[in-house]
Enzyme design. Structure first.
Site, PDB file in Angstrom:
ATOM      1  N   CYS A  12       0.854  -1.200   0.000  1.00 47.32           N
ATOM      2  CA  CYS A  12       0.000   0.000   0.000  1.00 47.32           C
ATOM      3  C   CYS A  12       0.886   1.245   0.000  1.00 47.32           C
ATOM      4  O   CYS A  12       0.611   2.215  -0.713  1.00 47.32           O
ATOM      5  CB  CYS A  12      -0.922   0.026   1.217  1.00 47.32           C
ATOM      6  SG  CYS A  12      -2.354  -1.073   1.104  1.00 47.32           S
ATOM      7  N   HIS A  51      -6.149  -2.668  -1.546  1.00 46.96           N
ATOM      8  CA  HIS A  51      -5.559  -3.687  -0.672  1.00 46.96           C
ATOM      9  C   HIS A  51      -6.477  -4.895  -0.531  1.00 46.96           C
ATOM     10  O   HIS A  51      -7.581  -4.785   0.008  1.00 46.96           O
ATOM     11  CB  HIS A  51      -5.284  -3.117   0.727  1.00 46.96           C
ATOM     12  CG  HIS A  51      -4.727  -4.153   1.658  1.00 46.96           C
ATOM     13  ND1 HIS A  51      -3.369  -4.353   1.828  1.00 46.96           N
ATOM     14  CD2 HIS A  51      -5.334  -5.089   2.427  1.00 46.96           C
ATOM     15  CE1 HIS A  51      -3.182  -5.348   2.668  1.00 46.96           C
ATOM     16  NE2 HIS A  51      -4.360  -5.820   3.043  1.00 46.96           N
ATOM     17  N   THR A  98       4.967 -13.657   1.540  1.00 44.54           N
ATOM     18  CA  THR A  98       5.505 -12.906   2.678  1.00 44.54           C
ATOM     19  C   THR A  98       4.884 -11.528   2.806  1.00 44.54           C
ATOM     20  O   THR A  98       4.945 -10.926   3.882  1.00 44.54           O
ATOM     21  CB  THR A  98       7.038 -12.743   2.550  1.00 44.54           C
ATOM     22  OG1 THR A  98       7.338 -12.078   1.326  1.00 44.54           O
ATOM     23  CG2 THR A  98       7.740 -14.090   2.583  1.00 44.54           C
ATOM     24  N   HIS A 101      -0.461  -8.424   0.530  1.00 41.67           N
ATOM     25  CA  HIS A 101      -1.171  -7.519  -0.377  1.00 41.67           C
ATOM     26  C   HIS A 101      -1.032  -8.192  -1.744  1.00 41.67           C
ATOM     27  O   HIS A 101       0.100  -8.453  -2.179  1.00 41.67           O
ATOM     28  CB  HIS A 101      -0.521  -6.129  -0.348  1.00 41.67           C
ATOM     29  CG  HIS A 101      -1.111  -5.115  -1.282  1.00 41.67           C
ATOM     30  ND1 HIS A 101      -1.523  -3.844  -0.877  1.00 41.67           N
ATOM     31  CD2 HIS A 101      -1.334  -5.152  -2.627  1.00 41.67           C
ATOM     32  CE1 HIS A 101      -1.978  -3.166  -1.918  1.00 41.67           C
ATOM     33  NE2 HIS A 101      -1.872  -3.938  -2.999  1.00 41.67           N
ATOM     34  N   HIS A 103      -0.337  -9.691  -5.196  1.00 44.99           N
ATOM     35  CA  HIS A 103       0.671  -9.308  -6.197  1.00 44.99           C
ATOM     36  C   HIS A 103       0.962 -10.474  -7.115  1.00 44.99           C
ATOM     37  O   HIS A 103       1.001 -11.620  -6.692  1.00 44.99           O
ATOM     38  CB  HIS A 103       1.977  -8.831  -5.540  1.00 44.99           C
ATOM     39  CG  HIS A 103       2.560  -9.787  -4.548  1.00 44.99           C
ATOM     40  ND1 HIS A 103       2.103  -9.884  -3.248  1.00 44.99           N
ATOM     41  CD2 HIS A 103       3.551 -10.699  -4.650  1.00 44.99           C
ATOM     42  CE1 HIS A 103       2.803 -10.808  -2.602  1.00 44.99           C
ATOM     43  NE2 HIS A 103       3.683 -11.329  -3.437  1.00 44.99           N
TER      44      HIS A 103
HETATM   45  P1  5GP Z   1       5.853 -12.959  -1.774  1.00 43.55           P
HETATM   46  O1  5GP Z   1       6.963 -13.669  -1.038  1.00 43.55           O
HETATM   47  O2  5GP Z   1       4.858 -12.369  -0.800  1.00 43.55           O
HETATM   48  O3  5GP Z   1       5.184 -13.768  -2.859  1.00 43.55           O
HETATM   49  O4  5GP Z   1       6.539 -11.776  -2.561  1.00 43.55           O
HETATM   50  C1  5GP Z   1       6.943 -10.603  -1.941  1.00 43.55           C
HETATM   51  C2  5GP Z   1       8.049 -10.032  -2.794  1.00 43.55           C
HETATM   52  O5  5GP Z   1       8.228  -8.682  -2.422  1.00 43.55           O
HETATM   53  C3  5GP Z   1       9.405 -10.715  -2.611  1.00 43.55           C
HETATM   54  O6  5GP Z   1       9.835 -11.249  -3.860  1.00 43.55           O
HETATM   55  C4  5GP Z   1      10.324  -9.608  -2.113  1.00 43.55           C
HETATM   56  O7  5GP Z   1      11.627  -9.659  -2.655  1.00 43.55           O
HETATM   57  C5  5GP Z   1       9.586  -8.349  -2.544  1.00 43.55           C
HETATM   58  N1  5GP Z   1       9.808  -7.192  -1.693  1.00 43.55           N
HETATM   59  C6  5GP Z   1       9.813  -7.172  -0.338  1.00 43.55           C
HETATM   60  N2  5GP Z   1      10.021  -5.930   0.111  1.00 43.55           N
HETATM   61  C7  5GP Z   1      10.165  -5.137  -0.994  1.00 43.55           C
HETATM   62  C8  5GP Z   1      10.400  -3.745  -1.152  1.00 43.55           C
HETATM   63  O8  5GP Z   1      10.522  -2.958  -0.210  1.00 43.55           O
HETATM   64  N3  5GP Z   1      10.485  -3.284  -2.436  1.00 43.55           N
HETATM   65  C9  5GP Z   1      10.358  -4.126  -3.514  1.00 43.55           C
HETATM   66  N4  5GP Z   1      10.467  -3.559  -4.728  1.00 43.55           N
HETATM   67  N5  5GP Z   1      10.115  -5.447  -3.379  1.00 43.55           N
HETATM   68  C10 5GP Z   1      10.026  -5.939  -2.137  1.00 43.55           C
HETATM   69 ZN    ZN Z   2      -1.794  -3.247   1.059  1.00 44.62          ZN
END
Ligand code: 5GP
Ligand code: ZN
Length: 117
Positions: A12, A51, A98, A101, A103
């Site tokens: 967000c 969100h 992790t 939100h 994505h």
């Molecule tokens: P998930 O693990 O939830 O599927 O993906 C979260 C993704 O967000 C991860 O690949 C991680 O590297 C990325 N990520 C986490 N924090 C940040 C941030 O502050 N900026 C960006 N651009 N990506 C982030």
């Molecule tokens: Zn969010």
């Protein structure tokens, strides 16, 4: 209310410009930015500005915006000249989610294995 920004949500904050990111594309409903820890030459996250905790909840509440996320995923692949690419929605901690939100990960620019790890 469903879809409203959450004060403690990283994505967000990125959507609102409160945390910087390398933004590739933006529409009325979505933002696409490069992942901070890329797992492929192209690793872009496409998020709805609204969100929702995961893609399934987004699709149930806002199917048009879920379609926007998919359309923008292809636009990212086109922009990076990818013929093949992978779109991943990690859903739940056990699947590697992790950030809670919704994505799409858009990954490409290298060979991909199947099944994924
Ligand atoms: P998930 O693990 O939830 O599927 O993906 C979260 C993704 O967000 C991860 O690949 C991680 O590297 C990325 N990520 C986490 N924090 C940040 C941030 O502050 N900026 C960006 N651009 N990506 C982030
Ligand atoms: Zn969010």
């Amino acid at each position: 209310m469903a879809g409203e920004p959450q004060a403690d949500c990283l994505f967000c904050k990125i959507a609102e410009g409160q945390i910087p990111a390398t933004i590739l594309r933006e529409t009325e409903t979505t933002v696409a930015f490069r992942d901070i820890n890329p797992q492929a030459p192209t690793h872009v996250l496409v998020i709805p500005k609204a969100h929702y905790p995961n893609a399934a909840e987004l699709a149930a509440a806002e199917p048009q915006i879920a379609a926007d996320v998919l359309r923008e995923s292809r636009a990212v692949a086109d922009q990076d000249h990818l013929e093949s690419y992978r779109v991943v929605f990690n859903t739940g901690g056990g699947a590697g989610q992790t950030v809670f939100h919704a994505h799409a990960h858009v990954l490409g620019g290298r060979g991909m294995q199947w099944p994924p790890g």
